[in-house]
Design an enzyme around this catalytic site. Structure first.
Site, PDB file in Angstrom:
ATOM      1  N   ASP A 339       0.838  -1.189   0.000  1.00 49.05           N
ATOM      2  CA  ASP A 339       0.000   0.000   0.000  1.00 49.05           C
ATOM      3  C   ASP A 339       0.880   1.249   0.000  1.00 49.05           C
ATOM      4  OD1 ASP A 339       0.513  -1.297   2.586  1.00 49.05           O
ATOM      5  OD2 ASP A 339      -0.542   0.369   3.505  1.00 49.05           O
ATOM      6  N   GLU A 517      12.872   2.358   6.166  1.00 49.78           N
ATOM      7  CA  GLU A 517      11.980   1.293   5.688  1.00 49.78           C
ATOM      8  C   GLU A 517      12.118   1.036   4.200  1.00 49.78           C
ATOM      9  OE1 GLU A 517       7.810   1.989   5.851  1.00 49.78           O
ATOM     10  OE2 GLU A 517       7.945   4.037   5.124  1.00 49.78           O
TER      11      GLU A 517
END
Length: 576
Positions: A339, A517
């Site tokens: 997402d 990340e």
């Protein structure tokens, strides 16, 4: 070259004891040598390895820690939820008093996802029995697929007990919350995440066995939970039409709660996109404000272009909103973990219309793992049944998801009956799972250039302005792809790509002292320009820490030494 799943399992059984022994010998900081920096070129990696080692503790949460309850994604305070009819543990009672948090039971016993409507209860943290490692930043809970990669890192660091406790937390989720959840927050009670449970189980079991603690009783217990959770993906509504394959599907309706605070404006941007692309059919006009499946309303007005002497004339504003089907797709995209990307159509709006390569490769791997567990436990009939299921899924994946002309695996839209043409890194999942043929593996290698960039593998070949597409590279899909290359014997390619990803992480760590990340693998930078969705590049970061350890210990010694030398001050100054 070996590609057979049986050979791969034999290779893993030989490799794990050696890796564990190496892990324990190197120690928790994973520095390669105890000598001084002058006599050990590998010592240049000491700062980043120390960061990773200390990070496991920094990112560990438990139900005795006040910060565990905090949810950075929401403005309101979270409560702590216990399963219905579950007695309050002493540690939770102490947490309640010390941290001044509200503790209450869920309204009903849960046996499957979607049985509790999160919109009817306050946001809250779902109780888990054991400590767990969170990704970091806004992600302050235990996630489904993140945890697999985190566990790989913990096992490399010799933290078997912590890794095993996390797997047992998933057993608790299956027993009390109906499935492995996206994460242990109440608003995630409607969806899961990519199914890595059996991979976690076998990783922990093999590591414990290599350390001299093989535990058949634990494996028997794990087998029961894994078999139960497997069924979630193989019954409605997770069935992908008549394909015999599976799909992602969130039981909830309306906007996802975690998107409301720090993904500000994303739904407005999506509505604007679909206003300009009406053929997609995701906009509705004149909707009811009280309809919770609709979510936000937007005002649309058409005016004349600006003129020098007259005020532009405008039409009467119209109220429009995104359709319930869009929100179902958006939520299902979040179950996929990707997402946001445009892989399942613009903004992932059609995610629930696809049989995805990643999910079905993972379920094939699950079936093969359950076959192996059955064999270890002496369940011969079960082993035959799991083998049969795996063979059937493999045939369907080959039928629906392999494109012989494009020489890649693609997702299949079972609503339209058309295979996608969107080039995406999940094309390498069949290598990792061992279901690709040797010929298909060679074709994928010939297509590496679609994804390979100076800093690793890009998610896709399409720049859409969202974080799970080009030009970004993420640790979990790097691990899947590179381990897949190694499984089929393409070690030179695996070494080259993993080295470049490691070097990207290390270079950025050298500049700002953090691990992130995601990375822009084109510019080899941690800077991101995400235009829809949350726009942070979160510091932590669980699965990137793990990828660094996994890749570092698979590289040849000369490449490790080269990487380490590049991190020394002398080498750094020489490059500027």
């Amino acid at each position: 070259m070996i590609a057979l799943p049986e050979a791969a399992r034999l290779f893993r059984r030989m490799l794990v004891p050696a890796l564990l022994a190496l892990c324990l010998a190197l120690g928790s900081t994973w520095t390669y040598a105890a000598q001084s920096k002058d006599s050990a070129p590998e010592a240049g990696l000491a700062p980043i390895l120390t960061y990773i080692s200390s990070g496991w503790n920094t990112l560990t949460r438990s139900m005795t820690d006040c910060q565990t309850v905090v949810d950075p994604k929401l403005t309101e305070a979270s409560v702590v939820y216990l399963p219905a009819e579950f007695p309050m543990p002493a540690g939770v009672r102490e947490l309640q008093n010390r941290c001044k948090v509200r503790v209450q039971a869920l309204p009903t016993v849960i046996t499957a996802p979607g049985q509790v409507d999160p919109s009817k209860i306050a946001p809250g943290l779902l109780y888990l029995e054991n400590k767990y490692v969170v990704p970091g930043g806004r992600f302050n809970e235990m996630y489904g697929w993140d945890s697999y990669f985190i566990i790989l890192g913990l096992l490399r660091a010799g933290r078997i007990d912590l890794a095993r406790g996390m797997v047992e937390n998933f057993f608790f989720e299956i027993e009390h919350y109906g499935t492995i959840l996206n994460a242990n927050r109440a608003y995630y009670l409607t969806r899961s995440q990519p199914p890595f449970l059996t991979s976690m189980i076998m990783a922990v079991y093999d590591a414990a066995k290599a350390a001299g603690h093989e535990d058949h009783r634990w494996l028997e217990r794990a087998y029961g939970y894994a078999s139960k959770d497997y069924q979630t993906w193989n019954r409605e509504p997770h069935v992908a039409g008549s394909t015999g394959l599976s799909r992602y599907y969130d039981f909830g309706t309306g906007p996802a709660p975690e998107s409301l605070k720090d993904e500000a404006g994303v739904h407005r941007k999506v509505a604007n996109y679909f206003l300009l692309h009406p053929q997609a059919g995701y906009l509705m006009e004149g909707t009811n404000n009280s309809d919770s499946t609709v979510g936000f309303q937007f005002s649309v007005q058409v005016c004349d272009g600006a003129q020098r002497t007259a005020k532009p004339e405008c039409e009467v504003p119209r109220e429009v909103s995104l359709s319930p089907d869009y929100y179902k797709g958006d939520r299902s995209m979040r179950e996929s973990g990707f997402d946001i990307s445009f892989r399942f159509g613009p903004y992932g709006a059609a995610t629930h219309h696809y049989a995805p390569v990643c999910l079905n490769s993972l379920l094939y791997k699950t079936e093969m793992d359950l076959q192996e567990m059955s064999e270890i436990l002496g369940r011969k009939d079960d082993a035959k049944n799991w083998q049969k299921r795996a063979e059937e899924r493999k045939e369907r994946i080959q039928k629906y998801l392999w494109d012989p002309s494009r020489r890649l695996f693609f997702d299949y839209n079972f609503y339209t009956g058309v295979r996608s043409s969107y080039e995406y890194i999940t094309t390498f999942y069949p290598l990792w799972a061992g279901l690709a043929t040797p010929e298909q593996a060679k074709e994928l290698i010939r297509n590496l250039g679609i994804f390979e960039q100076p800093g690793g593998l890009a998610m896709s070949s399409t720049d859409t302005g969202v974080q799970w597409d080009y030009p970004y590279g993420w640790a979990p899909t790097q691990i899947i792809a590179i381990e897949g290359l190694r499984r089929y014997g393409f070690n030179d390619d695996a070494n080259r790509i993993s080295y470049n990803f490691l070097a990207t992480i290390a270079e950025n760590f050298r500049r700002d002292g953090t691990i992130r990340e995601k990375y822009n693998v084109v510019t080899r930078s941690s800077e991101s320009d995400v235009r829809a969705g949350y726009q942070q590049n979160v510091i932590g970061f669980g699965w990137t820490n793990a990828a660094f350890l996994v890749f570092l210990h698979e590289l040849p010694k000369d490449k490790v030494e080269r990487l380490a030398k590049e991190q020394t001050p002398a080498a750094t100054s020489a490059t500027h």
